[in-house]
Design a protein around this motif. Structure first.
Motif, mmCIF file in Angstrom:
data_model
loop_
_atom_site.group_PDB
_atom_site.id
_atom_site.type_symbol
_atom_site.label_atom_id
_atom_site.label_comp_id
_atom_site.label_asym_id
_atom_site.label_seq_id
_atom_site.Cartn_x
_atom_site.Cartn_y
_atom_site.Cartn_z
ATOM 1 N N ARG A 73 0.831 -1.212 0.000
ATOM 2 C CA ARG A 73 0.000 0.000 0.000
ATOM 3 C C ARG A 73 0.862 1.257 0.000
ATOM 4 N N HIS A 74 1.863 1.311 0.870
ATOM 5 C CA HIS A 74 2.714 2.498 0.905
ATOM 6 C C HIS A 74 3.564 2.614 -0.353
ATOM 7 N N SER A 77 1.211 3.827 -3.226
ATOM 8 C CA SER A 77 0.506 5.102 -3.076
ATOM 9 C C SER A 77 1.454 6.197 -2.599
#
Length: 101
Positions: A73-74, A77
């Motif tokens: 996710r990091h 994004s």
């Protein structure tokens, strides 16, 4: 007329090499948690060995440059926004944006 190869066309095969797979495994063993999640007080297993700074298609930087561990996710994004010069804002425990300057 054939289009010139893109950055992704050139670098994609590098991720399938034994050398990269070994580096990735070693990085995630050494730093098994996402550093961005830890910064935010959350414990999340890292699944991405991220080039920091980005390799930008430089083969030497890809195979020997510094790495940091991130969750998907990091990586997909927040890190992508940072690399594109747009930055991110974290939300503090008080509900207000936190400047990381």
């Amino acid at each position: 007329m054939t289009a010139a190869p893109t950055y992704r066309d050139i670098t994609k095969p590098w991720y399938g090499t034994a050398q990269w797979k070994r580096r990735r495994r070693e990085q995630l063993t050494r730093e098994p948690l996402c550093w961005m999640c830890q910064r935010d007080g959350v414990v999340t297993a890292a699944t991405v060995a991220d080039h920091d700074p980005p390799h930008r298609g430089d083969r030497t930087a890809f195979f020997t440059g510094p790495l940091k561990s991130l969750c998907k996710r990091h990586h997909d994004s927040d890190k992508a926004l940072i690399e594109n010069g747009r930055g991110t804002k974290r939300i503090g425990s008080d509900g207000w944006p936190v400047d990381d300057a």
